[in-house]
Write an enzyme that holds these catalytic residues in place. Structure first.
Site: not given
Length: 482
Positions: A331, A428
């Site tokens: 991310c 994630h």
């Protein structure tokens, strides 16, 4: 309509989240439909919900303990710090503003309606709602606009039990002090207390326990010994990731960024017997013998790029890569690996553009639209499935996207460098997928077991419920809910 019980704390990090999770599992095993609730949470560790919003990771764990899907109503107000004085304000799963602390204090009373609305919906869908407070009710300077502790308990008429942490010392003063400083009408909402994290012979605290009961007129619901399997559950605080060192095993390092987010991505690595997960703290160098360096998510990508450079980690990363080491950016960490990160509209801070680390040939442009989705991906190099989620702003593109990290419904996701040693992804929770985790680590000659991460978490939740049943008056707690 469900009954409800609120667990507040004598301070932060006293164990409220785990006690709520354990009570949820214990109540579920008694045949009750349980839903967790936290009026206001402050955390950069968030989960994507079944209704496409975001809540604090602790409430997602509590939902798992209760055997239900996480929903935005379980945490209607989430604050995600972006700077030392400002935070993103998420209401019922959606970002509504970025506010400085003083501005948020003025905003809070207007959020009580959303808090009570979410709580009311949960009560129609459950037998029991377990509510977690935030911080401590002793913060009387914040009481006027409080929506997280006694302000909520009074409005919703929910009885309160206060948890004190004996491991940090001063637990008698913590609990008796709360009774002394809070408003008498607030104190009347508190029906009891729990002593948490006790080590040793609990009978040695009998006199202290009776003194608290006498001075507060609150009922004691038990002394809970330290729960040794807490490290098997998703970490509420990133500092917990650095506690279990395993010298002699293959080393993986992760950077403790100043605005680290969704750091529970690393939990499955921490539990691998053959992995020594090393937290690189500010001021420390990245060890020269690690095989993989993970740059985790961040709530402020450009701010953490500056922080990373201030520690000298940019130089360490280049040296690690020259030695043949691997790098994974997740991310915000993925965004940092590129050649630049631009924020033309000042979404995460002052508008501008920051040079990236240059380890991936990609560029990122921030935008106001946030991606919040659950994803089923396939890892490009190993064809292993990844069950994950995305929670980010910004779009990343460039030549290295021609070598995607994974695919989602046939579309490329992430990027890999030409030499195959730098990996970037927005996914994630990727390491919770056991076959992917084993195959990905094998590429770096890092051993991984066949243990099921999710089954291990479930086992730890069952053990937590057993622990709470053995040491607390659970029947008394459930009977007190209203």
């Amino acid at each position: 309509m469900a009954s409800a019980l609120m667990i507040q704390g004598a301070g932060s990090d006293v164990g409220k989240s785990l006690i709520v999770a354990g009570l949820a599992r214990a109540a579920m095993r008694r045949g009750l439909r349980v839903l967790p609730f936290k009026p206001q949470n402050m955390s950069n560790n968030a989960a994507v919900t079944v209704d496409g919003g975001e809540i604090g990771r602790a409430q997602a764990l509590q939902a798992l303990a209760a055997g239900v899907e996480p929903h935005t109503d379980m945490n209607p107000v989430l604050l995600k710090p972006e700077t030392d004085i400002g935070a993103q304000v998420i209401v019922q799963g959606r970002r509504i503003a970025t506010a400085r602390a003083r501005d948020y204090a003025a905003m809070k009373p207007s959020l009580m309606g959303a808090v009570l609305e979410s709580f009311g919906r949960l009560k129609t869908r459950a037998d029991l709602v377990l509510v977690e407070g935030a911080g401590s009710p002793a913060e009387v300077n914040l009481r006027k606009s409080d929506i997280a502790n006694m302000g909520f308990a009074r409005k919703a008429d929910v009885p309160v039990v206060v948890v004190g942490d004996i491991d940090r010392g001063g637990v008698i003063a913590q609990l008796v002090g709360i009774k002394t400083v809070i408003d008498p009408e607030d104190a009347a909402m508190i029906r009891g207390f729990i002593i948490n994290k006790f080590r040793g012979d609990p009978t040695l605290f009998d006199d202290g326990y009776r003194l608290i009961e006498t001075r507060t007129s609150w009922r004691g619901f038990g002394v809970l010994p330290y729960f040794s399997r807490a490290n098997e559950l998703p970490a509420e605080d990133a500092l917990g990731l650095g506690d279990a060192r395993k010298p002699g095993q293959c080393r993986i390092a992760f950077l403790a960024l100043s605005r680290i987010a969704n750091f529970d991505d690393l939990d499955p690595l921490k539990l691998e017997p053959g992995v020594d997960l090393v937290m690189v703290r500010p001021g420390e160098a990245i060890p020269g013998d690690v095989r993989l360096v993970v740059i985790p998510g961040s709530k402020s990508t450009r701010g953490d790029l500056a922080f990373l450079r201030a520690q000298g980690w940019d130089i360490d990363l280049l040296a690690h890569h020259r030695r043949g080491g691997h790098v994974l950016g997740v991310c915000g960490g993925y965004q940092m690996l590129g050649s630049s990160v631009a924020d033309p509209d000042g979404i995460e801070g002052p508008a501008g553009e920051t040079p990236g680390l240059g380890l991936l040939d990609v560029k990122t442009v921030m935008s106001a639209q946030k991606t919040l989705t659950r994803a089923k991906a396939v890892h490009a190099r190993t064809d292993q499935p990844i069950d994950a989620y995305e929670i980010h702003i910004g779009h990343t593109d460039g030549p290295d996207r021609a070598r995607p990290f994974a695919s989602i419904d046939g579309a490329p996701e992430g990027a890999i460098s030409a030499d195959g040693r730098v990996h970037g992804s927005y996914l994630h929770g990727l390491f919770t997928s056991d076959n992917f985790r084993k195959a990905f680590l094998a590429q770096m000659h890092i051993p991984a077991t066949d243990q099921g991460y999710r089954s291990r978490v479930e086992g730890a939740l069952d053990a937590l419920a057993d622990h709470i049943d053995a040491h607390l008056d659970v029947e008394g707690l459930l009977a007190m809910a209203r």
